[in-house]
Design a protein around this motif. Structure first.
Motif, PDB file in Angstrom:
ATOM      1  N   ALA A 153       0.860  -1.183   0.000  1.00  0.00           N
ATOM      2  CA  ALA A 153       0.000   0.000   0.000  1.00  0.00           C
ATOM      3  C   ALA A 153       0.894   1.230   0.000  1.00  0.00           C
ATOM      4  O   ALA A 153       1.924   1.265   0.675  1.00  0.00           O
ATOM      5  N   GLY A 154       0.482   2.216  -0.748  1.00  0.00           N
ATOM      6  CA  GLY A 154       1.150   3.504  -0.745  1.00  0.00           C
ATOM      7  C   GLY A 154       0.113   4.585  -0.525  1.00  0.00           C
ATOM      8  O   GLY A 154      -0.977   4.532  -1.097  1.00  0.00           O
ATOM      9  N   ALA A 155       0.425   5.537   0.324  1.00  0.00           N
ATOM     10  CA  ALA A 155      -0.451   6.693   0.541  1.00  0.00           C
ATOM     11  C   ALA A 155       0.338   7.932   0.141  1.00  0.00           C
ATOM     12  O   ALA A 155       1.514   8.066   0.490  1.00  0.00           O
ATOM     13  N   PHE A 156      -0.312   8.821  -0.586  1.00  0.00           N
ATOM     14  CA  PHE A 156       0.357   9.984  -1.143  1.00  0.00           C
ATOM     15  C   PHE A 156      -0.487  11.229  -0.881  1.00  0.00           C
ATOM     16  O   PHE A 156      -1.661  11.264  -1.243  1.00  0.00           O
ATOM     17  N   HIS A 157       0.125  12.247  -0.269  1.00  0.00           N
ATOM     18  CA  HIS A 157      -0.587  13.500  -0.037  1.00  0.00           C
ATOM     19  C   HIS A 157      -0.451  14.369  -1.277  1.00  0.00           C
ATOM     20  O   HIS A 157       0.652  14.693  -1.717  1.00  0.00           O
ATOM     21  N   VAL A 158      -1.588  14.769  -1.841  1.00  0.00           N
ATOM     22  CA  VAL A 158      -1.622  15.562  -3.069  1.00  0.00           C
ATOM     23  C   VAL A 158      -1.686  17.036  -2.696  1.00  0.00           C
ATOM     24  O   VAL A 158      -2.572  17.463  -1.949  1.00  0.00           O
ATOM     25  N   LYS A 159      -0.727  17.806  -3.208  1.00  0.00           N
ATOM     26  CA  LYS A 159      -0.645  19.230  -2.884  1.00  0.00           C
ATOM     27  C   LYS A 159      -1.803  20.029  -3.461  1.00  0.00           C
ATOM     28  O   LYS A 159      -2.349  20.896  -2.792  1.00  0.00           O
ATOM     29  N   ASP A 160      -2.170  19.748  -4.687  1.00  0.00           N
ATOM     30  CA  ASP A 160      -3.241  20.491  -5.365  1.00  0.00           C
ATOM     31  C   ASP A 160      -4.348  19.501  -5.710  1.00  0.00           C
ATOM     32  O   ASP A 160      -4.230  18.732  -6.661  1.00  0.00           O
ATOM     33  N   THR A 161      -5.419  19.520  -4.949  1.00  0.00           N
ATOM     34  CA  THR A 161      -6.485  18.534  -5.138  1.00  0.00           C
ATOM     35  C   THR A 161      -7.202  18.680  -6.478  1.00  0.00           C
ATOM     36  O   THR A 161      -7.911  17.766  -6.883  1.00  0.00           O
ATOM     37  N   ALA A 162      -7.001  19.776  -7.168  1.00  0.00           N
ATOM     38  CA  ALA A 162      -7.571  19.912  -8.499  1.00  0.00           C
ATOM     39  C   ALA A 162      -6.967  18.878  -9.457  1.00  0.00           C
ATOM     40  O   ALA A 162      -7.558  18.567 -10.485  1.00  0.00           O
ATOM     41  N   LYS A 163      -5.826  18.328  -9.100  1.00  0.00           N
ATOM     42  CA  LYS A 163      -5.152  17.325  -9.941  1.00  0.00           C
ATOM     43  C   LYS A 163      -5.448  15.888  -9.522  1.00  0.00           C
ATOM     44  O   LYS A 163      -4.885  14.952 -10.080  1.00  0.00           O
ATOM     45  N   MET A 164      -6.315  15.699  -8.519  1.00  0.00           N
ATOM     46  CA  MET A 164      -6.582  14.343  -8.010  1.00  0.00           C
ATOM     47  C   MET A 164      -7.058  13.398  -9.111  1.00  0.00           C
ATOM     48  O   MET A 164      -6.558  12.283  -9.227  1.00  0.00           O
ATOM     49  N   GLY A 165      -8.022  13.818  -9.901  1.00  0.00           N
ATOM     50  CA  GLY A 165      -8.567  12.953 -10.945  1.00  0.00           C
ATOM     51  C   GLY A 165      -7.525  12.571 -11.974  1.00  0.00           C
ATOM     52  O   GLY A 165      -7.405  11.407 -12.368  1.00  0.00           O
ATOM     53  N   GLU A 166      -6.753  13.543 -12.395  1.00  0.00           N
ATOM     54  CA  GLU A 166      -5.698  13.305 -13.372  1.00  0.00           C
ATOM     55  C   GLU A 166      -4.630  12.366 -12.802  1.00  0.00           C
ATOM     56  O   GLU A 166      -4.186  11.426 -13.465  1.00  0.00           O
ATOM     57  N   LEU A 167      -4.240  12.605 -11.554  1.00  0.00           N
ATOM     58  CA  LEU A 167      -3.218  11.778 -10.908  1.00  0.00           C
ATOM     59  C   LEU A 167      -3.711  10.341 -10.720  1.00  0.00           C
ATOM     60  O   LEU A 167      -2.991   9.393 -11.029  1.00  0.00           O
ATOM     61  N   THR A 168      -4.941  10.156 -10.240  1.00  0.00           N
ATOM     62  CA  THR A 168      -5.438   8.793 -10.016  1.00  0.00           C
ATOM     63  C   THR A 168      -5.605   8.044 -11.337  1.00  0.00           C
ATOM     64  O   THR A 168      -5.344   6.838 -11.397  1.00  0.00           O
ATOM     65  N   ALA A 169      -5.997   8.731 -12.398  1.00  0.00           N
ATOM     66  CA  ALA A 169      -6.109   8.086 -13.708  1.00  0.00           C
ATOM     67  C   ALA A 169      -4.738   7.643 -14.213  1.00  0.00           C
ATOM     68  O   ALA A 169      -4.584   6.528 -14.735  1.00  0.00           O
ATOM     69  N   ALA A 170      -3.731   8.491 -14.021  1.00  0.00           N
ATOM     70  CA  ALA A 170      -2.369   8.134 -14.437  1.00  0.00           C
ATOM     71  C   ALA A 170      -1.829   6.974 -13.590  1.00  0.00           C
ATOM     72  O   ALA A 170      -1.154   6.082 -14.110  1.00  0.00           O
ATOM     73  N   LEU A 171      -2.135   6.977 -12.301  1.00  0.00           N
ATOM     74  CA  LEU A 171      -1.699   5.896 -11.422  1.00  0.00           C
ATOM     75  C   LEU A 171      -2.370   4.580 -11.826  1.00  0.00           C
ATOM     76  O   LEU A 171      -1.716   3.537 -11.890  1.00  0.00           O
ATOM     77  N   GLN A 172      -3.653   4.620 -12.115  1.00  0.00           N
ATOM     78  CA  GLN A 172      -4.360   3.410 -12.548  1.00  0.00           C
ATOM     79  C   GLN A 172      -3.744   2.866 -13.836  1.00  0.00           C
ATOM     80  O   GLN A 172      -3.479   1.668 -13.951  1.00  0.00           O
ATOM     81  N   LYS A 173      -3.498   3.737 -14.784  1.00  0.00           N
ATOM     82  CA  LYS A 173      -2.889   3.314 -16.051  1.00  0.00           C
ATOM     83  C   LYS A 173      -1.512   2.705 -15.814  1.00  0.00           C
ATOM     84  O   LYS A 173      -1.158   1.670 -16.387  1.00  0.00           O
ATOM     85  N   SER A 174      -0.746   3.329 -14.937  1.00  0.00           N
ATOM     86  CA  SER A 174       0.592   2.825 -14.630  1.00  0.00           C
ATOM     87  C   SER A 174       0.527   1.437 -13.988  1.00  0.00           C
ATOM     88  O   SER A 174       1.307   0.548 -14.328  1.00  0.00           O
TER      89      SER A 174
END
Length: 178
Positions: free
Chosen positions: A105-126
């Motif tokens: 498990a990894g937990a990551f604090h996101v500085k700008d929550t406006a990027k949450m959707g983009e970041l989670t989509a990229a993480l899923q793809k990865s």
């Protein structure tokens, strides 16, 4: 009289639009925080504390802090996309002591929550594109809790236990993919 009233209403509407719009707002506050989470390690520790005793597995030291400025390590351990490393300011891990593919498990604090959707989509793809060395894990999942992204992969039973413990610790988490 009607013209004066209409003019007054238009003026009030114009002033309210000026007052509400335009300026540089706080982009980091797009997520309403429901929990007081100190950091990524505290988040994973709270979840680990909620694990049923029979569901616990051996870990090195429970939840531990993870260095966020090492994009290669984040990619290697969590399949975290290197393009988004600058968007997090702390991370933590919780891993099975014997084999990473049993549970990570990894937990990551996101500085700008406006990027949450983009970041989670990229993480899923990865995660979907990861070439696993020691055999593919049974499943993976991505969750969000306030301004944190949590990714897990491993044996199905371990991930099911994690999801139950996450729900016990943070009932209002969001499942991004499972």
């Amino acid at each position: 009289m009607k013209q004066i009233l209409s003019l007054a209403l238009i003026l009030v509407l114009a002033l309210s639009l000026v007052a509400c719009g335009g300026g540089e707002g706080d982009a980091e506050s797009t997520v309403t925080k429901k929990y007081d989470i100190a950091d990524s390690t505290a988040l994973l520790s709270a979840v680990w504390d909620k694990f049923a005793e029979e569901g616990k597995f051996p870990t090195a030291d429970g939840a531990t802090s993870f260095v966020v400025d090492d994009a290669e390590a984040l990619q290697s351990v969590f399949s975290f996309p290197s393009d988004y490393v600058a968007d997090i300011d702390n991370a933590a891990s919780l891993m099975h002591a014997m084999m990473q593919n049993n549970f990570t498990a990894g937990a990551f604090h996101v500085k700008d929550t406006a990027k949450m959707g983009e970041l989670t989509a990229a993480l899923q793809k990865s995660l979907e594109e990861t070439q696993w060395i020691c055999g593919m894990p049974d499943k993976f999942a991505i969750y969000t809790v306030d301004d944190y992204v949590v990714s897990v992969y491993g044996l199905k039973d371990n991930l099911d236990n994690f999801a139950a413990a996450l729900k016990a610790a943070y009932p209002e988490f969001t499942t991004v993919c499972d």
